[in-house]
Design a protein around this motif. Sequence first.
Motif, PDB file in Angstrom:
ATOM      1  N   ALA A  49       0.910  -1.364  -0.062  1.00  0.00           N
ATOM      2  CA  ALA A  49       0.100   0.082   0.187  1.00  0.00           C
ATOM      3  C   ALA A  49       1.188   1.267  -0.129  1.00  0.00           C
ATOM      4  O   ALA A  49       0.836   2.420  -1.267  1.00  0.00           O
ATOM      5  CB  ALA A  49      -0.377  -0.129   1.312  1.00  0.00           C
ATOM      6  N   ARG A  50       1.334   1.221   0.694  1.00  0.00           N
ATOM      7  CA  ARG A  50       2.788   2.678   0.829  1.00  0.00           C
ATOM      8  C   ARG A  50       3.411   2.984  -0.715  1.00  0.00           C
ATOM      9  O   ARG A  50       3.454   3.864  -0.954  1.00  0.00           O
ATOM     10  CB  ARG A  50       4.005   2.183   1.938  1.00  0.00           C
ATOM     11  N   ASP A  51       4.176   1.562  -1.057  1.00  0.00           N
ATOM     12  CA  ASP A  51       4.646   1.836  -2.857  1.00  0.00           C
ATOM     13  C   ASP A  51       3.700   2.256  -3.546  1.00  0.00           C
ATOM     14  O   ASP A  51       3.509   2.687  -3.845  1.00  0.00           O
ATOM     15  CB  ASP A  51       5.434   0.396  -2.836  1.00  0.00           C
ATOM     16  N   GLN A  52       2.628   1.623  -3.139  1.00  0.00           N
ATOM     17  CA  GLN A  52       1.101   2.034  -4.963  1.00  0.00           C
ATOM     18  C   GLN A  52       0.937   3.489  -4.483  1.00  0.00           C
ATOM     19  O   GLN A  52       1.053   4.108  -5.478  1.00  0.00           O
ATOM     20  CB  GLN A  52       0.192   1.102  -4.284  1.00  0.00           C
ATOM     21  N   GLN A  80     -10.485  18.798  -8.960  1.00  0.00           N
ATOM     22  CA  GLN A  80     -11.058  17.946  -8.293  1.00  0.00           C
ATOM     23  C   GLN A  80     -11.361  16.939  -9.224  1.00  0.00           C
ATOM     24  O   GLN A  80     -11.080  15.665  -9.033  1.00  0.00           O
ATOM     25  CB  GLN A  80     -11.904  18.468  -7.794  1.00  0.00           C
ATOM     26  N   PRO A  81     -11.592  17.169 -10.349  1.00  0.00           N
ATOM     27  CA  PRO A  81     -12.284  15.827 -11.613  1.00  0.00           C
ATOM     28  C   PRO A  81     -11.269  15.031 -11.788  1.00  0.00           C
ATOM     29  O   PRO A  81     -11.581  13.873 -11.442  1.00  0.00           O
ATOM     30  CB  PRO A  81     -12.995  16.727 -12.425  1.00  0.00           C
ATOM     31  N   TYR A  82      -9.782  15.869 -12.103  1.00  0.00           N
ATOM     32  CA  TYR A  82      -8.951  14.725 -12.146  1.00  0.00           C
ATOM     33  C   TYR A  82      -8.769  13.897 -10.598  1.00  0.00           C
ATOM     34  O   TYR A  82      -8.145  12.529 -11.514  1.00  0.00           O
ATOM     35  CB  TYR A  82      -7.724  15.543 -12.528  1.00  0.00           C
ATOM     36  N   ALA A  83      -7.998  14.395 -10.195  1.00  0.00           N
ATOM     37  CA  ALA A  83      -8.022  13.986  -9.065  1.00  0.00           C
ATOM     38  C   ALA A  83      -8.834  12.051  -8.517  1.00  0.00           C
ATOM     39  O   ALA A  83      -8.883  11.755  -7.928  1.00  0.00           O
ATOM     40  CB  ALA A  83      -7.778  14.385  -7.345  1.00  0.00           C
ATOM     41  N   VAL A  84     -10.036  12.631  -8.770  1.00  0.00           N
ATOM     42  CA  VAL A  84     -11.754  11.742  -8.794  1.00  0.00           C
ATOM     43  C   VAL A  84     -11.319  10.318  -9.795  1.00  0.00           C
ATOM     44  O   VAL A  84     -10.966   9.400  -9.064  1.00  0.00           O
ATOM     45  CB  VAL A  84     -13.217  12.127  -8.544  1.00  0.00           C
ATOM     46  N   ARG A  85     -10.633  10.856 -10.914  1.00  0.00           N
ATOM     47  CA  ARG A  85     -10.421  10.372 -11.983  1.00  0.00           C
ATOM     48  C   ARG A  85      -9.431   9.390 -11.564  1.00  0.00           C
ATOM     49  O   ARG A  85      -9.144   7.554 -11.870  1.00  0.00           O
ATOM     50  CB  ARG A  85     -10.057  10.970 -13.551  1.00  0.00           C
ATOM     51  N   VAL A  86      -8.404   9.754 -11.245  1.00  0.00           N
ATOM     52  CA  VAL A  86      -6.966   9.227 -11.536  1.00  0.00           C
ATOM     53  C   VAL A  86      -7.440   8.290  -9.300  1.00  0.00           C
ATOM     54  O   VAL A  86      -6.673   6.464  -9.236  1.00  0.00           O
ATOM     55  CB  VAL A  86      -5.574   9.698 -10.710  1.00  0.00           C
ATOM     56  N   ALA A  90      -5.966   4.116 -10.401  1.00  0.00           N
ATOM     57  CA  ALA A  90      -5.040   3.735  -9.186  1.00  0.00           C
ATOM     58  C   ALA A  90      -5.751   3.033  -8.292  1.00  0.00           C
ATOM     59  O   ALA A  90      -4.652   2.139  -7.580  1.00  0.00           O
ATOM     60  CB  ALA A  90      -3.998   4.763  -9.096  1.00  0.00           C
ATOM     61  N   ASP A  91      -7.021   3.235  -8.098  1.00  0.00           N
ATOM     62  CA  ASP A  91      -7.594   2.209  -6.600  1.00  0.00           C
ATOM     63  C   ASP A  91      -7.158   2.432  -5.463  1.00  0.00           C
ATOM     64  O   ASP A  91      -6.307   1.694  -4.257  1.00  0.00           O
ATOM     65  CB  ASP A  91      -7.452   0.565  -6.815  1.00  0.00           C
ATOM     66  N   VAL A  92      -6.977   3.610  -4.809  1.00  0.00           N
ATOM     67  CA  VAL A  92      -6.810   4.376  -4.152  1.00  0.00           C
ATOM     68  C   VAL A  92      -7.596   4.970  -3.297  1.00  0.00           C
ATOM     69  O   VAL A  92      -8.629   5.093  -4.254  1.00  0.00           O
ATOM     70  CB  VAL A  92      -5.331   5.076  -4.115  1.00  0.00           C
ATOM     71  N   ASP A  93      -8.015   5.772  -2.083  1.00  0.00           N
ATOM     72  CA  ASP A  93      -8.865   5.966  -0.990  1.00  0.00           C
ATOM     73  C   ASP A  93      -9.018   7.601  -1.114  1.00  0.00           C
ATOM     74  O   ASP A  93      -9.922   7.763  -0.960  1.00  0.00           O
ATOM     75  CB  ASP A  93      -8.511   5.228   0.672  1.00  0.00           C
ATOM     76  N   PHE A  94      -7.652   7.926  -1.769  1.00  0.00           N
ATOM     77  CA  PHE A  94      -7.286   9.185  -1.913  1.00  0.00           C
ATOM     78  C   PHE A  94      -6.512   9.793  -2.553  1.00  0.00           C
ATOM     79  O   PHE A  94      -5.636   9.616  -1.889  1.00  0.00           O
ATOM     80  CB  PHE A  94      -7.779  10.642  -0.162  1.00  0.00           C
ATOM     81  N   VAL A  95      -6.943  11.267  -2.733  1.00  0.00           N
ATOM     82  CA  VAL A  95      -5.729  11.804  -3.994  1.00  0.00           C
ATOM     83  C   VAL A  95      -6.104  13.618  -3.626  1.00  0.00           C
ATOM     84  O   VAL A  95      -7.192  13.911  -3.493  1.00  0.00           O
ATOM     85  CB  VAL A  95      -5.985  11.595  -4.697  1.00  0.00           C
ATOM     86  N   THR A  96      -4.910  13.671  -3.054  1.00  0.00           N
ATOM     87  CA  THR A  96      -5.571  15.370  -2.741  1.00  0.00           C
ATOM     88  C   THR A  96      -3.880  15.964  -2.665  1.00  0.00           C
ATOM     89  O   THR A  96      -2.964  15.689  -2.802  1.00  0.00           O
ATOM     90  CB  THR A  96      -5.340  15.196  -0.698  1.00  0.00           C
TER      91      THR A  96
END
Length: 534
Positions: A49-52, A80-86, A90-96
């Motif tokens: 998870a850390r590496d991902q 914001q739309p870009y972060a939601v798409r990534v 990428a199957d992660v829980d948040f992109v901030t």
Amino acid sequence: MPAPTRTRTSRWSLARQLLVLQLAVLLVLVGGGITIAYLDAGRTTTDRARDQSLAVAYAIADSPSVARAVSTPDPAAVLQPYAVRVQTDADVDFVTIMSPLGIRYTHPNPALIGQPFLGHIAAAQRGGVVTETYTGSLGPSVRAVVPVFDANHRVVALVAVGITIAAISAELRDRVWPLAGVAAAVLLVGACGGWLVSARLKRQTRGIAPGELSNLFEYHEAVLHSVREGVLLVGRDGRVGLCNDGARTLLGLTADPVGQPLVELGLPLELVAAFVAAETRTEELHLTDTRVLVVSTTVVRSGGRAQGTVVILRDHTELQTLTGELTTARSLAEALRSQAHEAANRLHTVVSLVELGRPEDAVEFATAELALAQELTDRVMSAVSEPVLAALLLGKAAEASERGVEFTITPDTVIEDLGGEIAGRDLVTILGNLVDNGIDAAAHGAGGRPGVVVTARTDEDGLLLRVADNGPGVPEEAVEDMFRRGWSTKAAEGHGLGLALVVQAVRRYGGSVDVGRDGGAVFTVRLPRQEALR
């Protein structure tokens, strides 16, 4: 009132204890394995998870569109739309994505956009990287924070990507269930295997507890080594499986023979053959170099297959010696009886001559017979100082006379007192058996008057005994076998032991026996002085 039955309800059998021990060890091993596998899976999942998170954060930070968007008047509207798409891809829980001061441009919860980021970002603000487990607005998560650089390599924004602990735990559970299934299968197979081993052990030990087994073994050892009889267990391969102290003494073995082949113990071949015989033998006489043994064997079978032989040995040496002495005494008694019978006949003859008025003939007849008997007695007593040999020779002379065999003692017969170097019973065994065989052979010979010639003398080399007869003699091909137990020229049972006892006694004193021919059989025994052997 019936006898109480013996129960073992308060004590576990060896099989049950072994089963419980196996299950306990199996549980510990499987439990330990599951724990180690779980911890390793947890560490692996967290590291992944850390590496991902770090990889996704670098990918976003390296995107030129992100650097351009943060310089626009409203970065949140673009990012914001870009972060939601990534985040979805990428199957992660948040992109901030945030400003260098930590003000959020993006967040899975749009209501939190514009608020400060919860977490450590100091290292990223300086151009470094932050990886940590931190409790933020979405709960505990594994996260990575990296800087976004412009064309002048200045930090213009920060990117934080994370995976929540809940998601990691869910993945860990998915990985643990197969491990739990494998552990359950291992436990089941191990328990079944342990039960099978326990059941087999229970059949073999008959459900006896370890303490009882220990007591049985101690009793077995005590009984086995306290009995005077020899006990041997011989396996199918001819090796000794068990040998008690009595057997070692009777067989003259100094070292423990357990595990050694019988043929390497130096025992007579006939005795070895009896030990490994496929059939049961009862009360057989066998000879070693020093003893006469009674041998009984029983073949042990299991499933119709021979597993080995149980051998019981009893010492017959003293009894055989006493039997020989009894035979000699009986022979002497028989000789005395025959002499008494002859004396009665002669007395009747003398009385009849007197009654016929011929006293001179009666005196002449009586003195002639008396002179012959006295001459033999005087000759033997003067030449033989050993009282046992003297008595034996006189008795055998009377026995030979009764059977019509001429008994001659050669003039060079001179035996000094042996001073106890050779036991009297052994002298009786050697000379008595040789003379008996000579008388029997001469009595059954064909042609001429049967006769036996005895020579016995001592010199500086030791004792020499020679017995010659004019019987049929010994065939050359039989010389090698005649001293073995059971060899005999007599058809009746109970013979075939005398010559074996002779050679046994001779070997005990380091002597030799030679067989020759001179009209009949000639046996020559030489016994060296025992002082020379010490």
